[in-house]
Design a protein around this motif. Structure first.
Motif, PDB file in Angstrom:
ATOM      1  N   LEU A 309       3.032  38.621  47.376  1.00 56.62           N
ATOM      2  CA  LEU A 309       4.041  38.560  48.233  1.00 56.62           C
ATOM      3  C   LEU A 309       5.142  37.804  47.427  1.00 56.62           C
ATOM      4  N   THR A 310       5.340  37.486  46.340  1.00 55.98           N
ATOM      5  CA  THR A 310       5.569  36.254  45.349  1.00 55.98           C
ATOM      6  C   THR A 310       7.122  37.229  44.804  1.00 55.98           C
ATOM      7  N   ASP A 311       6.187  38.806  44.571  1.00 58.17           N
ATOM      8  CA  ASP A 311       7.258  39.930  43.637  1.00 58.17           C
ATOM      9  C   ASP A 311       8.048  40.187  44.782  1.00 58.17           C
ATOM     10  N   ILE A 312       7.751  40.067  46.186  1.00 57.91           N
ATOM     11  CA  ILE A 312       8.323  40.955  47.472  1.00 57.91           C
ATOM     12  C   ILE A 312       9.327  39.686  47.629  1.00 57.91           C
ATOM     13  N   VAL A 313       9.361  38.558  47.464  1.00 57.54           N
ATOM     14  CA  VAL A 313       9.758  37.407  47.809  1.00 57.54           C
ATOM     15  C   VAL A 313      11.283  37.954  46.549  1.00 57.54           C
ATOM     16  N   ARG A 314      10.987  38.136  45.959  1.00 56.84           N
ATOM     17  CA  ARG A 314      12.102  37.822  44.502  1.00 56.84           C
ATOM     18  C   ARG A 314      12.730  39.040  45.391  1.00 56.84           C
ATOM     19  N   ASP A 315      12.189  39.868  45.416  1.00 57.44           N
ATOM     20  CA  ASP A 315      13.362  41.328  46.299  1.00 57.44           C
ATOM     21  C   ASP A 315      14.038  41.329  47.240  1.00 57.44           C
ATOM     22  N   ILE A 316      13.539  40.625  48.021  1.00 54.92           N
ATOM     23  CA  ILE A 316      14.548  40.272  48.849  1.00 54.92           C
ATOM     24  C   ILE A 316      15.453  39.240  48.796  1.00 54.92           C
ATOM     25  N   ASN A 317      15.434  38.144  47.979  1.00 56.89           N
ATOM     26  CA  ASN A 317      15.844  37.319  47.927  1.00 56.89           C
ATOM     27  C   ASN A 317      16.854  37.801  46.819  1.00 56.89           C
ATOM     28  N   LYS A 318      16.475  38.486  45.738  1.00 57.88           N
ATOM     29  CA  LYS A 318      17.456  38.273  44.850  1.00 57.88           C
ATOM     30  C   LYS A 318      18.131  39.596  44.645  1.00 57.88           C
ATOM     31  N   PHE A 319      17.856  40.607  45.698  1.00 57.77           N
ATOM     32  CA  PHE A 319      18.866  42.163  45.506  1.00 57.77           C
ATOM     33  C   PHE A 319      18.867  41.834  47.791  1.00 57.77           C
ATOM     34  N   SER A 320      19.138  40.927  48.116  1.00 59.36           N
ATOM     35  CA  SER A 320      19.154  40.353  49.972  1.00 59.36           C
ATOM     36  C   SER A 320      18.982  42.027  50.721  1.00 59.36           C
ATOM     37  N   ASN A 321      17.313  41.768  50.711  1.00 58.33           N
ATOM     38  CA  ASN A 321      16.345  43.352  50.738  1.00 58.33           C
ATOM     39  C   ASN A 321      16.061  43.152  52.540  1.00 58.33           C
ATOM     40  N   ASN A 322      17.457  43.490  53.560  1.00 53.44           N
ATOM     41  CA  ASN A 322      16.944  43.271  54.453  1.00 53.44           C
ATOM     42  C   ASN A 322      16.074  44.180  55.854  1.00 53.44           C
ATOM     43  N   THR A 323      15.493  44.969  55.197  1.00 48.83           N
ATOM     44  CA  THR A 323      14.399  45.778  56.235  1.00 48.83           C
ATOM     45  C   THR A 323      13.375  45.299  55.048  1.00 48.83           C
ATOM     46  N   ALA A 324      13.128  44.898  53.567  1.00 54.06           N
ATOM     47  CA  ALA A 324      12.211  44.066  53.676  1.00 54.06           C
ATOM     48  C   ALA A 324      11.941  42.899  54.355  1.00 54.06           C
ATOM     49  N   ALA A 325      12.661  41.803  54.396  1.00 52.73           N
ATOM     50  CA  ALA A 325      13.200  40.618  54.861  1.00 52.73           C
ATOM     51  C   ALA A 325      12.258  40.648  56.448  1.00 52.73           C
ATOM     52  N   ARG A 326      13.011  42.069  56.954  1.00 55.35           N
ATOM     53  CA  ARG A 326      12.515  42.442  58.980  1.00 55.35           C
ATOM     54  C   ARG A 326      11.030  42.150  58.537  1.00 55.35           C
ATOM     55  N   SER A 423       7.644  21.621  48.332  1.00 54.91           N
ATOM     56  CA  SER A 423       6.697  22.652  48.321  1.00 54.91           C
ATOM     57  C   SER A 423       5.648  23.131  47.133  1.00 54.91           C
ATOM     58  N   PRO A 424       4.716  23.641  47.563  1.00 54.79           N
ATOM     59  CA  PRO A 424       3.566  23.968  46.475  1.00 54.79           C
ATOM     60  C   PRO A 424       3.515  24.904  46.332  1.00 54.79           C
ATOM     61  N   ALA A 425       4.495  25.538  47.026  1.00 58.60           N
ATOM     62  CA  ALA A 425       5.282  27.053  46.767  1.00 58.60           C
ATOM     63  C   ALA A 425       6.667  26.857  45.621  1.00 58.60           C
ATOM     64  N   MET A 426       7.381  25.553  46.133  1.00 58.56           N
ATOM     65  CA  MET A 426       8.758  25.446  45.151  1.00 58.56           C
ATOM     66  C   MET A 426       9.306  26.369  44.110  1.00 58.56           C
ATOM     67  N   PRO A 427       8.070  26.800  42.974  1.00 57.20           N
ATOM     68  CA  PRO A 427       8.446  27.704  41.954  1.00 57.20           C
ATOM     69  C   PRO A 427       8.704  28.689  42.026  1.00 57.20           C
ATOM     70  N   GLU A 428       7.440  29.072  43.011  1.00 63.55           N
ATOM     71  CA  GLU A 428       7.646  30.863  43.532  1.00 63.55           C
ATOM     72  C   GLU A 428       9.505  30.944  44.592  1.00 63.55           C
ATOM     73  N   PHE A 429       9.724  30.075  45.074  1.00 63.41           N
ATOM     74  CA  PHE A 429      11.038  30.222  46.236  1.00 63.41           C
ATOM     75  C   PHE A 429      12.516  30.111  45.357  1.00 63.41           C
ATOM     76  N   ILE A 430      12.449  29.410  44.154  1.00 67.04           N
ATOM     77  CA  ILE A 430      13.553  28.637  43.422  1.00 67.04           C
ATOM     78  C   ILE A 430      13.913  30.259  42.488  1.00 67.04           C
ATOM     79  N   SER A 431      12.693  30.444  42.079  1.00 66.95           N
ATOM     80  CA  SER A 431      12.594  32.028  40.950  1.00 66.95           C
ATOM     81  C   SER A 431      13.328  32.473  41.455  1.00 66.95           C
ATOM     82  N   SER A 432      13.128  33.424  42.624  1.00 58.76           N
ATOM     83  CA  SER A 432      13.177  34.378  43.780  1.00 58.76           C
ATOM     84  C   SER A 432      14.642  34.279  43.420  1.00 58.76           C
ATOM     85  N   LEU A 433      15.377  33.394  43.888  1.00 51.89           N
ATOM     86  CA  LEU A 433      16.865  33.317  43.942  1.00 51.89           C
ATOM     87  C   LEU A 433      17.661  33.490  43.105  1.00 51.89           C
TER      88      LEU A 433
END
Length: 509
Positions: A309-326, A423-433
């Protein structure tokens, strides 16, 4: 993307005018005020929230409690919830079944592929899936390719409903079995010597007829997509054949660009790609394609696992992937609504890193837990409650922000970002932006500014909506949450004001 809905723009004007004067603030930095006035955007049309991480009160709030359309910034809610509810190592399974007898490398029956919503079953991963199938010893398939998308229980959707552009890749609807977002990448390559434009299609299905009538011109490259004439026709007969004709002008100054289109239905797209990859690897396939369900009580022939999921969240946020977000949003509905760390590393009764589709390898009753939008909405509300967050104005239609109905206030979006930092997920979350002036949708923003590289910011854009939210590392070393939402017919001109706010946050003493 520019999406015009006159009735929506009129509503935005009404909302802007209806904001009570008591909700206004006149504490905006002078540089932001100037930029807004130059763009002719009234203060009543914006929502701003700035809060230092360690402070008890916000530094700045303007219309902070007004529910506004966040556009793609809504992906922050979806991805943060995903990281907490599913865990950063969570993966999706795609299962393959032999419905028949396998003898000496020949399947005398059908090959069934069942999806569970993998957001990243792209070309490379689908190639890997077919390669792993071949490595089981399977070479020849006498029956059909059966596609099972029953894991999602969704109403029939219209990809043209949002903006009348059903073939644009951002309008691809969720599918439990979705390969490569069902898109074709058309690379437009200028050929100055012959004054033509070469088109390279990837993947290139046998069912595609492409006619290239583009004219190479000189001049500035602005809205190059709007200069293209795209005529798409689907065969009347049910053979999946599609004709795409490109005409119009393309400027040599644009260099190489890629136009993403979704022109095939899901079954024919997957079938064409599977057959090509299967035969490329020495396989033989005799049948056709149809939809169906996986056999119950039978172990899968092969299980493909998505990237984490970490890799997928990065794609969603970095490149604003609508379908992956859905796709991710739908996965949330099968969780307990409680963060994985509160469950001792468990979510949805499955260890973090394993698929909701379970690991016992059978197509039986565990498959009957189907994903729905209502379940996802409930999970989000339960998750927020578990974090003692109350967002009564929150409306999530699909979790991607590609919506005219989704709403959240600047204050609550800011509070969500404050919670994410703890959050414990903070590093993964911020690095996805996206990082200002470095990558993603912020790559061309603030270049040459002192703020370059110091801000992790998610952006959003619809017609009449421009937004951003994320974190800025101040020059002094403190980190602040910054949210800026604009809902106004002239929202497209708000970027200078947003950049000015980021620079003010960085330089603040």
């Amino acid at each position: 993307m520019k999406i015009l809905h006159q009735h929506v723009l009129a509503a935005l004007c009404f909302i802007s005018a209806a904001v009570p004067l008591s909700a206004w603030s006149h504490n905006l930095p002078a540089s932001v005020n100037r930029a807004l006035k130059q763009a002719r955007i009234p203060e009543s049309a914006i929502g701003v929230y700035v809060h230092e991480i360690s402070a008890s009160k916000p530094l700045l709030t303007v219309n902070g409690n007004v529910a506004m359309n966040p556009a793609s910034v809504m992906k922050l809610v979806t991805t943060f919830a995903g990281l907490e509810l599913l865990g950063p190592a969570y993966t999706w399974n795609t299962e393959s079944y032999a419905s028949g007898i396998v003898e000496d490398g020949t399947l005398r029956g059908d090959l069934v592929i069942k999806g569970y919503g993998d957001p990243k079953l792209n070309l490379e991963n689908f190639w890997l899936l077919t390669r792993r199938l071949r490595q089981t010893g399977l070479r020849e398939i006498t029956g059909d390719l059966v596609l099972d998308s029953s894991h999602f229980d969704l109403p029939n959707g219209d990809p043209a409903a949002f903006d009348g552009k059903p073939y644009r890749a951002y309008n691809v609807l969720p599918e439990a079995l979705l390969v490569n977002y069902r898109t074709l990448a058309l690379r437009l390559i200028p050929q100055p010597g012959s004054k033509t434009v070469r088109i390279v299609v990837d993947p290139l299905p046998a069912s595609l007829d492409l006619q290239n009538s583009l004219t190479l011109t000189n001049g500035p490259c602005s809205e190059w997509r709007d200069a293209l004439g795209t005529d798409i026709r689907t065969a009347v007969k049910d053979n999946g054949r599609v004709s795409v004709s490109l005409n119009g002008n393309y400027s040599s100054d644009c260099g190489e660009k890629t136009l993403f289109l979704s022109v095939h239905d899901n079954a024919h797209y997957i079938f064409s790609l599977f057959r090509h990859l299967w035969e490329e690897q020495g396989g033989v396939f005799h049948g056709k394609v149809r939809t169906g369900t996986a056999p119950e009580g039978m172990p899968p022939l092969e299980i493909h696992q998505s990237p984490p999921l970490t890799d997928i969240v990065r794609d969603i946020n970095k490149f604003s992937n609508n379908t992956a977000a859905r796709q991710l949003y739908l996965a949330l509905g099968l969780t307990t609504g409680l963060p994985a760390d509160m469950l001792g590393g468990m979510s949805t009764g499955v260890p973090a890193g394993e698929s909701i589709s379970s690991t016992n390898g059978t197509g039986d009753s565990k498959n009957k837990r189907r994903a729905t939008l209502a379940k996802s909405n409930t999970a989000i509300q339960q998750w927020l409650a578990s974090k003692r967050l109350s967002f009564p104005e929150l409306i999530m239609e699909n979790g991607s922000g590609l919506s005219r109905n989704e709403r959240i206030s600047a204050r609550h979006l800011g509070e969500l970002l404050l919670a994410a930092f703890q959050s414990p997920a903070m590093p993964e979350f911020i690095s996805s932006l996206p990082i200002a002036a470095v990558d993603g949708t912020m790559k061309k923003r603030l270049n040459g500014s002192a703020t370059a590289g110091q801000a992790h910011i998610k952006t959003g854009l619809l017609e009449g909506v421009k937004t951003m939210a994320g974190y800025v590392l101040e020059k002094s070393g403190r980190r602040v949450v910054v949210v800026f939402l604009v809902n106004h017919p002239k929202a497209g001109g708000a970027q200078p004001a947003m950049d000015a706010l980021l620079e003010w946050a960085y330089e603040r003493q």
